[in-house]
Design a protein around this motif. Sequence first.
Motif, mmCIF file in Angstrom:
data_model
loop_
_atom_site.group_PDB
_atom_site.id
_atom_site.type_symbol
_atom_site.label_atom_id
_atom_site.label_comp_id
_atom_site.label_asym_id
_atom_site.label_seq_id
_atom_site.Cartn_x
_atom_site.Cartn_y
_atom_site.Cartn_z
ATOM 1 N N GLY A 249 7.540 8.904 10.482
ATOM 2 C CA GLY A 249 7.200 7.598 11.000
ATOM 3 C C GLY A 249 6.611 7.697 12.393
ATOM 4 O O GLY A 249 6.598 8.760 13.024
ATOM 5 N N LEU A 250 6.117 6.584 12.914
ATOM 6 C CA LEU A 250 5.510 6.585 14.232
ATOM 7 C C LEU A 250 6.514 6.918 15.329
ATOM 8 O O LEU A 250 6.127 7.293 16.435
ATOM 9 N N ASP A 251 7.816 6.792 14.995
ATOM 10 C CA ASP A 251 8.850 7.165 15.956
ATOM 11 C C ASP A 251 9.219 8.642 15.860
ATOM 12 O O ASP A 251 10.113 9.108 16.558
ATOM 13 N N GLY A 252 8.536 9.377 15.001
ATOM 14 C CA GLY A 252 8.788 10.801 14.860
ATOM 15 C C GLY A 252 9.909 11.152 13.908
ATOM 16 O O GLY A 252 10.183 12.336 13.688
ATOM 17 N N LYS A 253 10.553 10.163 13.301
ATOM 18 C CA LYS A 253 11.634 10.424 12.369
ATOM 19 C C LYS A 253 11.108 10.419 10.934
ATOM 20 O O LYS A 253 10.198 9.652 10.608
ATOM 21 N N PRO A 254 11.673 11.264 10.052
ATOM 22 C CA PRO A 254 11.264 11.233 8.645
ATOM 23 C C PRO A 254 11.473 9.841 8.058
ATOM 24 O O PRO A 254 12.476 9.173 8.352
ATOM 25 N N THR A 255 10.523 9.413 7.252
ATOM 26 C CA THR A 255 10.602 8.084 6.674
ATOM 27 C C THR A 255 10.008 8.118 5.269
ATOM 28 O O THR A 255 9.166 8.963 4.963
ATOM 29 N N VAL A 256 10.455 7.239 4.407
ATOM 30 C CA VAL A 256 9.952 7.215 3.031
ATOM 31 C C VAL A 256 9.637 5.793 2.596
ATOM 32 O O VAL A 256 10.154 4.813 3.147
ATOM 33 N N ASN A 257 8.775 5.727 1.617
ATOM 34 C CA ASN A 257 8.481 4.466 0.938
ATOM 35 C C ASN A 257 8.607 4.735 -0.554
ATOM 36 O O ASN A 257 8.153 5.772 -1.045
ATOM 37 N N ILE A 258 9.240 3.848 -1.296
ATOM 38 C CA ILE A 258 9.449 4.034 -2.733
ATOM 39 C C ILE A 258 8.492 3.123 -3.488
ATOM 40 O O ILE A 258 8.498 1.903 -3.294
ATOM 41 N N VAL A 259 7.674 3.722 -4.336
ATOM 42 C CA VAL A 259 6.617 2.994 -5.034
ATOM 43 C C VAL A 259 6.872 3.039 -6.535
ATOM 44 O O VAL A 259 6.917 4.125 -7.131
ATOM 45 N N GLN A 260 7.040 1.899 -7.154
ATOM 46 C CA GLN A 260 7.245 1.833 -8.599
ATOM 47 C C GLN A 260 5.894 1.918 -9.307
ATOM 48 O O GLN A 260 4.892 1.350 -8.845
ATOM 49 N N MET A 261 5.845 2.650 -10.420
ATOM 50 C CA MET A 261 4.610 2.832 -11.182
ATOM 51 C C MET A 261 4.877 2.424 -12.634
ATOM 52 O O MET A 261 4.959 3.257 -13.541
ATOM 53 N N PRO A 262 5.048 1.113 -12.876
ATOM 54 C CA PRO A 262 5.535 0.625 -14.178
ATOM 55 C C PRO A 262 4.578 0.819 -15.340
ATOM 56 O O PRO A 262 4.991 0.729 -16.498
ATOM 57 N N TYR A 263 3.331 1.096 -15.060
ATOM 58 C CA TYR A 263 2.328 1.261 -16.118
ATOM 59 C C TYR A 263 2.352 2.662 -16.732
ATOM 60 O O TYR A 263 1.818 2.889 -17.805
ATOM 61 N N LEU A 264 2.979 3.608 -16.067
ATOM 62 C CA LEU A 264 2.892 5.020 -16.452
ATOM 63 C C LEU A 264 3.915 5.324 -17.540
ATOM 64 O O LEU A 264 4.901 6.021 -17.328
ATOM 65 N N ASP A 265 3.645 4.828 -18.743
ATOM 66 C CA ASP A 265 4.630 4.864 -19.823
ATOM 67 C C ASP A 265 4.699 6.186 -20.574
ATOM 68 O O ASP A 265 5.777 6.665 -20.910
ATOM 69 N N TYR A 266 3.538 6.752 -20.886
ATOM 70 C CA TYR A 266 3.521 7.907 -21.788
ATOM 71 C C TYR A 266 2.671 9.033 -21.216
ATOM 72 O O TYR A 266 1.624 8.800 -20.601
ATOM 73 N N ASP A 267 3.109 10.263 -21.453
ATOM 74 C CA ASP A 267 2.310 11.395 -21.018
ATOM 75 C C ASP A 267 1.159 11.607 -22.000
ATOM 76 O O ASP A 267 1.136 11.078 -23.109
ATOM 77 N N GLY A 268 0.165 12.348 -21.548
ATOM 78 C CA GLY A 268 -1.010 12.562 -22.376
ATOM 79 C C GLY A 268 -1.946 11.369 -22.414
ATOM 80 O O GLY A 268 -2.937 11.375 -23.144
ATOM 81 N N THR A 269 -1.654 10.336 -21.639
ATOM 82 C CA THR A 269 -2.464 9.124 -21.604
ATOM 83 C C THR A 269 -2.986 8.915 -20.195
ATOM 84 O O THR A 269 -2.243 9.061 -19.222
#
Length: 377
Positions: A249-269
């Motif tokens: 982060g801008l404060d120099g500390k590790p930071t995360v964001n969690i992003v949902q990907m609801p469309y990614l249903d099946y592999d090979g697609t």
Amino acid sequence: MTRVRMATLATVAALALTTGTAQAAPTATSLSSAGPTATTEPAAGTEKSSKVFAITDRLAGQVASALADRTVRDRIASATTSGAADLLKLERETSLGPAARAANLSVLAAKGLPANGGSVLQVRLADPGMRAALARGEVPLVAAVPTDDAPTAVTAYDPLGGKVLLDPVRAPQRPVLVIDVDVAKSLTMGLQLMRDALAARGIVAARPAAAASAGGYWATKVNAIQLSDDQEPWIKGAAEIYSIVGGFGLDGKPTVNIVQMPYLDYDGTTYYPNQLLVHFSAYKYNLADVVMMEDDGDTNYQQLAQAIAAALLTIADGGAYIPLVSAILSAIPTSWWTDDPDYVDSWYTLSTTSSGRLHGAAAHGWMDVSPYWVSQL
């Protein structure tokens, strides 16, 4: 859920099958027409350790017993005609009430979700092609989705008390009802719980006001994405994918964001989401990593959030970017690798200029990305 597995980190022990004698295990074809007294069981101690599977497997046997009642059978058959049915709604119309409510509370607890989270259990047909047989009145078997992605058998229950093993590769002709976690619903609740838990520890990425003064900021947009093909058991459903985007982060500390990907249903697609994955207004050095995960039904969100927080809080900003993928992966409980890996793939050091096709470090997927300027309103 269909997933891509990391072969170098995840090893799956084969289930030993016994039939009570030295004979070979029956095939799906023979078992699908087996009578209720034709019982075959896995050897003791071969089931993978999963609290959620233990609960749903027990419930599958209870649902199978309830199907001996033709009224219950017809009601469930009708409810699953167009897809998965909410078990708690069904329990109000059948004899499944106490068992379904108890199981639902146990699953919520096992996943680290609040007891008032509502219904997260569902029942569905294993394959749409089984609807005709169910409509004709054929008595179905009932099974829970196994924790192991590569089981050598699927345990199913007969309404008259028998237990049979089904081939995990070839779907049986006899209809099979599947007891499963509504992962789409539980994932939405669970990811918000993780965001709240991580925010309380100061490690959720926030977009600063400075971005507004600059008129906007750069992001990485996913134009297309595909996960590698694998051969999953027929009993599995669609995947529920999310990504942990980590950086400083801008404060120099590790930071995360969690992003949902609801469309990614099946592999090979291949999917074309045009989704913004990394918002660089929140990250120092204009660099970030992506760890892609799948919720297969047994993820405990509280434990995962606590583990990630504990791992990231030990990392100090040394004045140069350090990839956080290893720290995030090391935070994942060991049992998730050995019994049932939830890790899909990872992408290191995405920047404001990242573009083109980026293959994951585990070679289990790729993303076509491009820079995208997010203008402030």
